[in-house]
Design an enzyme around this catalytic site. Structure first.
Site, short mmCIF file in Angstrom:
data_model
loop_
_atom_site.label_atom_id
_atom_site.label_comp_id
_atom_site.label_asym_id
_atom_site.label_seq_id
_atom_site.Cartn_x
_atom_site.Cartn_y
_atom_site.Cartn_z
N HIS A 30 4.41 -95.41 -104.48
CA HIS A 30 5.28 -94.32 -104.03
C HIS A 30 4.92 -93.97 -102.60
O HIS A 30 3.76 -93.79 -102.26
CB HIS A 30 5.12 -93.07 -104.90
CG HIS A 30 5.98 -91.94 -104.43
ND1 HIS A 30 7.30 -91.82 -104.78
CD2 HIS A 30 5.72 -90.91 -103.59
CE1 HIS A 30 7.82 -90.76 -104.20
NE2 HIS A 30 6.88 -90.18 -103.46
N ASP A 61 11.85 -81.46 -113.16
CA ASP A 61 11.62 -81.76 -111.75
C ASP A 61 12.93 -81.87 -110.99
O ASP A 61 13.06 -81.41 -109.87
CB ASP A 61 10.83 -83.05 -111.59
CG ASP A 61 10.69 -83.41 -110.12
OD1 ASP A 61 10.02 -82.65 -109.41
OD2 ASP A 61 11.30 -84.40 -109.68
N ARG A 85 14.21 -76.07 -104.79
CA ARG A 85 13.27 -75.96 -103.67
C ARG A 85 13.96 -76.32 -102.36
O ARG A 85 13.70 -75.71 -101.32
CB ARG A 85 12.07 -76.88 -103.89
CG ARG A 85 11.12 -76.36 -104.97
CD ARG A 85 10.15 -77.43 -105.45
NE ARG A 85 9.39 -78.00 -104.34
CZ ARG A 85 8.93 -79.24 -104.30
NH1 ARG A 85 9.15 -80.08 -105.30
NH2 ARG A 85 8.25 -79.66 -103.26
N SER A 137 5.75 -82.90 -108.53
CA SER A 137 7.08 -83.52 -108.55
C SER A 137 6.95 -85.05 -108.54
O SER A 137 7.54 -85.75 -109.37
CB SER A 137 7.88 -83.05 -107.33
OG SER A 137 9.09 -83.77 -107.22
N LYS A 153 7.08 -87.73 -112.34
CA LYS A 153 7.99 -88.87 -112.53
C LYS A 153 7.23 -90.18 -112.70
O LYS A 153 7.58 -91.01 -113.52
CB LYS A 153 8.96 -88.96 -111.34
CG LYS A 153 10.07 -87.90 -111.43
CD LYS A 153 10.96 -87.90 -110.20
CE LYS A 153 10.19 -87.44 -108.98
NZ LYS A 153 11.04 -87.14 -107.82
#
Lengths: 430, 430
Positions: free
Chosen positions: A87, A166, A173, A188, A192
């Protein structure tokens, strides 16, 4: 409401007054928000209190667990190969996922890469791949599993079932000025990735002008929190802090980044993209326990390219198709000879965004051919009249605002000036 | 959106990051929120950022002006008498408005008292007056003006036209844990009072267990901000900090507080209620420039009572009607002889609320006869078996929870113990 339940104002005021939220408060508020029993305005006030008063590790861990519990969990344990995912917190010209996923798969580790679309000045992996004619981002869980077993790599959209809390909270947000809270960013991302079921995870935490995190200390804090969350959940997790003062490679856009990724898979491509792809691949392989393969060999021998072609084809794409080209282009040239000593990633990212490569709202379309190509990287010399940037778009009325974004975003020093390059990998956590 | 307008996230992040909001940002966000262009979740995040990061005086002044500008302003300049109003931040047994308004009117100063209904453990002035058969809280502006000229005092509900931004924001703060922000409390109170058009204003800022402000420093801060806001707006404003450790008088409820107020107007009543009524009356008269009358004389000679009777009658009430009486009562007696050394205002307020005198949600009804009567005040002696409290309600299933609220809320020391009374007026600001 039962005697043992909580109420929203009690949870909000606990955090507002600087105390820690209990596991029971966190479970309740995340679940109630997902169900709609806690209103958006209540969660917004809580998010701001979390941003300003912080959370301790235990709270972030409970919050992440509550977000995971809001949806389904995937399970890759039936695969014959270990799994590893990556990620990135988002950067300009960050196409690394495209060469990385097939490269790691070519080394024997399956890569279940759930990606997103871009918002703002950083591009989205799915937007880039969607410039390939026929390619589809949406797969069923069964199709994803089959492709992982068969091809070894999949890059697709996350289903709606994964961490729905999320999804709802992220949208909130975005409009309430509460994106920049380390506990909320970390939970967040990690909710995931943990729900996705990967065995190993490598985080690429970007630092610098074009990144979400402008300074290395905050980036390290975020990386440490995420590594701890992953480790606690049984995911072998490591993070690299990497430079995002300067954009990656020589392109920022959609189709042009795919083309650059294919160059890398073919053994060429910009040195920094190759370096970061290999560094992340080695971390993923190590975390997945596959330390006997050198990924550089798999770039050189064409096996990473083979996986790329099969991966694209498995999702309906034609790996041999011509990529879309922008209808209009505009070239910025050097006024005088010199050395490029600064290229600001944010300036380039904003220019690409304004040319149509990115979107302002999540329902906006993107242009496949739009973007910016920079012909010179920091440290390289130019002669007067040399091309510096090529701006690409289907809608030439966008050039002016893109040029305004680039204005002041680069610096050309006198010929022969020295340039001290910043390292690409700044730190490693985990 | 024009180039010069703002957007919600920009305003939120400015305050979130600890900077001051400009006048232009404040005007925009208050107006946009009132119009619905800024969403509840955005205002909730901003309110939490204001609560945690504060506002400087100039910002609070701009915020108050923007809330005033969201609605109509009233004008009493055509009256033949000067005007003065009073606002209490809310306490238990605080029926002072009831004797005070007719008393000040009897001294020649008109009192346009816009009041509210109770929410939570403190009662509402309108709830109390509505226990008088026939009395109506809702008046047109024209009827209010006529009554001020004719009777000299009016206690009625604020119309919807006054500071609608505050109305919307107050409801939001109530559910988002953002009530306790000094800048928002001060601007909420003062925007309504300034828009109301009173010439002079006396603030009764309560301090102690039964008040919103538990400590004197925060109460003083709130008082100073409000006095500055009023003064800047041309309203002669003064504040008294007054004790709310102990409830006022000997009753907390609706009809029973009306009866106690009538005792005061008749020249009797509890000493503390008389003392505070006279102290506030003197401040209102001084602020209105009417320093030649002693309000104590107007209690003694019956003229305050005359104004009360005319004021009640002018709004449809029968000043001679029997007040409603609760259907059920329960008496708490002293287990042993001693001296009452503590009577907690919050415990008494909660008990009265639970008996049905107050409401949990603004749409709930209240019981006219419900409440608590305490037979002993701190410093007074009791014999074993003497009544301490009479609990009153139409719904006897409420007794248990009311008794639980009183539990631990008072202390009886050994006979002959000394008691050092706290002064009623703690400080004066302005």
């Amino acid at each position: 409401m039962s005697e043992h339940a909580h109420d929203a104002v009690e949870v909000i005021t606990t955090k507002r007054d600087g105390a820690s939220l209990s596991e029971s408060q966190i479970d309740w508020v995340v679940d109630a928000y997902t169900r709609g029993a806690v209103a958006d305005e209540q969660m917004a006030a809580l998010a701001m209190a979390i941003l300003l008063n912080g959370m301790e590790r235990r709270e972030i861990s409970d919050w992440t667990a509550a977000m995971i519990a809001s949806g389904e969990r995937m399970d890759f344990s039936m695969l014959t190969r270990p799994t590893a995912d990556k990620h990135s917190t988002g950067g300009v010209g960050d196409k690394i996922t495209l060469p990385l996923a097939p490269l790691v798969a070519a080394c024997g580790v399956a890569v279940p890469q759930l990606s997103g679309r871009g918002l703002g000045h950083t591009g989205g992996t799915l937007d880039k791949l969607e410039s390939i004619p026929g390619w589809r981002a949406d797969l069923t869980n069964a199709a994803m599993l089959a492709q992982l077993e068969d091809v070894g790599a999949v890059i697709c959209a996350a289903g709606d079932g994964l961490a729905p809390a999320d999804k709802k909270l992220y949208a909130l947000r975005d409009v309430t000025g509460t994106v920049e809270a380390v506990p909320l960013i970390a939970s967040s991302i990690m909710s995931k990735k943990i729900a996705e079921g990967t065995g190993a995870l490598v985080l690429d935490v970007k630092v610098g002008a074009g990144a979400f995190m402008k300074d290395v200390d905050r980036a390290r804090e975020l990386a440490e929190v995420m590594v701890a969350l992953g480790t606690d959940a049984g995911v072998r997790t490591v993070a690299l802090l990497t430079d995002m003062e300067t954009p990656l490679g020589r392109t920022a856009g959609n189709a042009i980044e795919v083309a650059e990724s294919v160059e890398v898979l073919g053994g060429g491509g910009p040195a920094d993209v190759v370096e970061l792809t290999l560094a992340l691949a080695r971390e993923m392989l190590t975390a997945a326990g596959a330390t006997d393969v050198d990924p550089a060999d798999k770039l050189a021998d064409g096996s990473a390219m083979d996986v790329w072609r099969r991966m694209i084809a498995a999702q309906g794409g034609d790996p041999d198709a011509e990529l879309p080209v922008a209808r209009e282009s505009h070239v910025v040239t050097a006024e005088a000879a010199g050395v490029l000593t600064r290229l600001d990633a944010m300036a380039v990212g904003m220019a690409a965004w304004r040319l149509g490569a990115g979107r302002a709202r999540k329902e906006d379309p993107v242009q496949a051919g739009a973007g910016v190509r920079w012909h010179v990287r920091p440290g390289e010399a130019v002669a007067a009249g040399d091309p510096l940037f090529t701006l690409l778009t289907d809608t030439p009325e966008r050039f002016d605002r893109a040029l305004a974004a680039l204005d002041g975003g680069y610096e050309i020093a006198a010929p022969g000036s020295s340039y001290d390059p910043r390292p690409l990998v700044l730190d490693r956590i985990g």
